[in-house]
Design a protein around this motif. Structure first.
Motif, PDB file in Angstrom:
ATOM      1  N   ASP A  21       5.566  12.552  37.332  1.00 15.88           N
ATOM      2  CA  ASP A  21       6.217  12.040  38.531  1.00 15.88           C
ATOM      3  C   ASP A  21       5.598  12.821  39.697  1.00 15.88           C
ATOM      4  O   ASP A  21       5.930  13.985  39.924  1.00 15.88           O
ATOM      5  CB  ASP A  21       7.723  12.278  38.439  1.00 15.88           C
ATOM      6  CG  ASP A  21       8.445  11.948  39.737  1.00 15.88           C
ATOM      7  OD1 ASP A  21       7.767  11.596  40.723  1.00 15.88           O
ATOM      8  OD2 ASP A  21       9.677  12.061  39.767  1.00 15.88           O
ATOM      9  N   ASP A  65       8.931  18.190  31.403  1.00 18.91           N
ATOM     10  CA  ASP A  65      10.063  17.317  31.750  1.00 18.91           C
ATOM     11  C   ASP A  65       9.822  16.549  33.045  1.00 18.91           C
ATOM     12  O   ASP A  65      10.656  15.726  33.438  1.00 18.91           O
ATOM     13  CB  ASP A  65      11.381  18.104  31.814  1.00 18.91           C
ATOM     14  CG  ASP A  65      11.324  19.262  32.802  1.00 18.91           C
ATOM     15  OD1 ASP A  65      10.375  19.320  33.582  1.00 18.91           O
ATOM     16  OD2 ASP A  65      12.252  20.097  32.784  1.00 18.91           O
ATOM     17  N   SER A 122       7.683  14.541  42.435  1.00 18.14           N
ATOM     18  CA  SER A 122       8.228  15.850  42.043  1.00 18.14           C
ATOM     19  C   SER A 122       7.185  16.944  42.194  1.00 18.14           C
ATOM     20  O   SER A 122       7.497  18.066  42.619  1.00 18.14           O
ATOM     21  CB  SER A 122       8.721  15.808  40.590  1.00 18.14           C
ATOM     22  OG  SER A 122       9.796  14.918  40.446  1.00 18.14           O
ATOM     23  N   ILE A 174       1.195   7.007  35.810  1.00 17.81           N
ATOM     24  CA  ILE A 174       2.106   5.870  35.897  1.00 17.81           C
ATOM     25  C   ILE A 174       1.568   4.794  36.849  1.00 17.81           C
ATOM     26  O   ILE A 174       1.596   3.594  36.534  1.00 17.81           O
ATOM     27  CB  ILE A 174       3.504   6.342  36.358  1.00 17.81           C
ATOM     28  CG1 ILE A 174       4.112   7.291  35.324  1.00 17.81           C
ATOM     29  CG2 ILE A 174       4.416   5.144  36.597  1.00 17.81           C
ATOM     30  CD1 ILE A 174       4.340   6.668  33.967  1.00 17.81           C
ATOM     31  N   ASP A 204       6.960  11.052  33.052  1.00 14.76           N
ATOM     32  CA  ASP A 204       7.682   9.785  32.899  1.00 14.76           C
ATOM     33  C   ASP A 204       6.969   8.914  31.857  1.00 14.76           C
ATOM     34  O   ASP A 204       5.735   8.911  31.783  1.00 14.76           O
ATOM     35  CB  ASP A 204       7.725   9.018  34.229  1.00 14.76           C
ATOM     36  CG  ASP A 204       8.739   9.603  35.197  1.00 14.76           C
ATOM     37  OD1 ASP A 204       9.643  10.339  34.748  1.00 14.76           O
ATOM     38  OD2 ASP A 204       8.621   9.333  36.409  1.00 14.76           O
ATOM     39  N   LEU A 205       7.764   8.173  31.072  1.00 13.50           N
ATOM     40  CA  LEU A 205       7.208   7.247  30.082  1.00 13.50           C
ATOM     41  C   LEU A 205       7.437   5.813  30.550  1.00 13.50           C
ATOM     42  O   LEU A 205       8.573   5.417  30.818  1.00 13.50           O
ATOM     43  CB  LEU A 205       7.880   7.461  28.722  1.00 13.50           C
ATOM     44  CG  LEU A 205       7.493   6.467  27.613  1.00 13.50           C
ATOM     45  CD1 LEU A 205       6.012   6.576  27.288  1.00 13.50           C
ATOM     46  CD2 LEU A 205       8.342   6.707  26.355  1.00 13.50           C
ATOM     47  N   LEU A 206       6.355   5.071  30.663  1.00 19.87           N
ATOM     48  CA  LEU A 206       6.423   3.651  31.037  1.00 19.87           C
ATOM     49  C   LEU A 206       5.977   2.801  29.859  1.00 19.87           C
ATOM     50  O   LEU A 206       4.971   3.102  29.210  1.00 19.87           O
ATOM     51  CB  LEU A 206       5.525   3.389  32.251  1.00 19.87           C
ATOM     52  CG  LEU A 206       5.408   1.930  32.742  1.00 19.87           C
ATOM     53  CD1 LEU A 206       5.182   1.910  34.257  1.00 19.87           C
ATOM     54  CD2 LEU A 206       4.274   1.174  32.044  1.00 19.87           C
ATOM     55  N   ILE A 257      13.697   6.115  24.870  1.00 19.03           N
ATOM     56  CA  ILE A 257      13.457   7.274  25.748  1.00 19.03           C
ATOM     57  C   ILE A 257      12.598   6.916  26.960  1.00 19.03           C
ATOM     58  O   ILE A 257      12.268   7.786  27.758  1.00 19.03           O
ATOM     59  CB  ILE A 257      12.782   8.432  24.977  1.00 19.03           C
ATOM     60  CG1 ILE A 257      11.423   7.987  24.421  1.00 19.03           C
ATOM     61  CG2 ILE A 257      13.687   8.944  23.867  1.00 19.03           C
ATOM     62  CD1 ILE A 257      10.627   9.124  23.804  1.00 19.03           C
ATOM     63  N   ALA A 258      12.250   5.629  27.096  1.00 21.07           N
ATOM     64  CA  ALA A 258      11.381   5.228  28.215  1.00 21.07           C
ATOM     65  C   ALA A 258      12.119   5.354  29.547  1.00 21.07           C
ATOM     66  O   ALA A 258      13.305   5.042  29.658  1.00 21.07           O
ATOM     67  CB  ALA A 258      10.916   3.788  28.010  1.00 21.07           C
ATOM     68  N   ASP A 259      11.391   5.822  30.564  1.00 20.46           N
ATOM     69  CA  ASP A 259      11.952   5.913  31.923  1.00 20.46           C
ATOM     70  C   ASP A 259      11.801   4.586  32.652  1.00 20.46           C
ATOM     71  O   ASP A 259      12.606   4.255  33.514  1.00 20.46           O
ATOM     72  CB  ASP A 259      11.225   7.019  32.698  1.00 20.46           C
ATOM     73  CG  ASP A 259      11.371   8.373  32.046  1.00 20.46           C
ATOM     74  OD1 ASP A 259      12.457   8.962  32.178  1.00 20.46           O
ATOM     75  OD2 ASP A 259      10.420   8.831  31.386  1.00 20.46           O
ATOM     76  N   ILE A 260      10.718   3.867  32.336  1.00 20.75           N
ATOM     77  CA  ILE A 260      10.438   2.588  32.991  1.00 20.75           C
ATOM     78  C   ILE A 260      10.033   1.586  31.919  1.00 20.75           C
ATOM     79  O   ILE A 260       9.146   1.861  31.104  1.00 20.75           O
ATOM     80  CB  ILE A 260       9.286   2.722  34.015  1.00 20.75           C
ATOM     81  CG1 ILE A 260       9.582   3.834  35.020  1.00 20.75           C
ATOM     82  CG2 ILE A 260       9.043   1.388  34.739  1.00 20.75           C
ATOM     83  CD1 ILE A 260       8.364   4.238  35.849  1.00 20.75           C
TER      84      ILE A 260
END
Length: 311
Positions: A248, A280, A251, A233, A283-285, A305-308
């Motif tokens: 991430d 899980d 995490s 990311i 993260d998807l940007l 479904i994107a996180d960013i």
């Protein structure tokens, strides 16, 4: 007098049994710094008296070896972030726990024999990327792309593993992998400039040398209108990649810190399991500004479904 002696005795005992955790990291990078910060927080929250020492190898394996030699005699538990730092620690330290983190392939790197429980003093977490998913995403976003450039340091085992996986999965997707190697930043830049006209898109993965060279690499890609997709990311943000799909790392650091806490409580490394981070934790940007630059329409199914989403 007796009271003063008692206080001194208590202080002596306290100092004698205070644990020291040494953290070694190959290079300064936002993702790796997140791992380090999360480890420190997790350990200190549960063990405020533990002393934590941190050293950065500044991208040099020889520096990583020197740090490992120093930690061999000065700390009780060693945490090694990235493959080169972990290899240096494991090759140098045999008589105290070594916990690795952010290592792509700990088996090929010679850190452990298998995932799960192992004999010896080494345990940790892998951040092996889902290369097949990355290349499938690349094919979906860039359906006309044929030649995929991969910029890597052949001296890093993590990069060799990811390169071989890329070659394996690219065949089924009818993609051609163009290798762009470099063992120093200047070599990497020269290699990229040499092959820039033979690539359609770049697949960026977690190579430590590439991470420290990313500013220059991103400038070359932008100047030549070469898009990219990234498995990290932070690197995705630096390179203005159309897609970033990576762990991430905070995490990852939290989970590594929990492992260190178990050792502080008295567990042996052989009682803990080495494992890969769960999917899980990815993260998807999506960078819509970059997508527009390359006339790419991002499917709604991905945007949902994107996180960013960078606009």
């Amino acid at each position: 007098m007796k009271k003063a002696l008692f206080v001194l005795f208590v202080l002596f005992v306290s100092l004698s049994f205070a644990l020291t955790v040494g953290i070694t990291q190959i290079v300064d990078h936002p993702a790796l710094n997140q791992v380090k910060d999360a480890i420190i927080k997790t350990v200190k929250d549960e063990n405020p008296d533990v002393e934590i020492l941190f050293q950065n190898a500044q991208g040099s394996y020889q520096n990583a070896v020197s740090i490992a030699q120093e930690f061999k005699n000065s700390v009780d538990i060693v945490v090694a972030i990235t493959t080169p730092s972990a290899q240096a620690a494991v090759n140098t330290i045999k008589d105290k726990p070594v916990v690795f983190s952010a290592v792509t392939d700990p088996i090929s790197a010679g850190l452990i024999k298998k995932f799960g429980k192992n004999d010896g003093n080494v345990v940790g977490l892998s951040d092996l990327l889902p290369v097949n998913v990355h290349l499938s995403l690349l094919k979906k976003i860039f359906p006309n792309a044929k030649n995929v450039g991969i910029i890597f340091n052949p001296g890093e085992q993590n990069s060799i593993t990811l390169l071989e996986l890329s070659k394996k999965f690219s065949k089924d997707l009818n993609l051609n992998i163009v290798e762009i190697p470099g063992t120093t930043s200047s070599e990497m830049i020269t290699s990229l400039n040499t092959k820039i006209n033979s690539i359609d898109v770049v697949y960026i993965f977690t190579d430590n040398l590439l991470a420290s060279t990313m500013e220059s690499v991103a400038a070359i890609l932008n100047e030549n209108n070469i898009p990219s997709i990234s498995g990290d990311i932070e690197l995705s943000k630096q390179a203005d990649s159309v897609i970033g799909f990576g762990f991430d790392y905070y995490s990852l650091g939290l989970e590594t810190g929990k492992m260190v806490n178990e050792i502080i409580k008295g567990k042996k490394t052989s009682e803990l399991e080495s494992k890969t981070m769960d999917m899980d934790a990815l993260d998807l940007l999506i960078n819509l500004k970059s997508a527009k630059k390359f006339n790419i329409v991002i499917p709604e199914s991905l945007l949902d479904i994107a996180d960013i989403v960078l606009r």
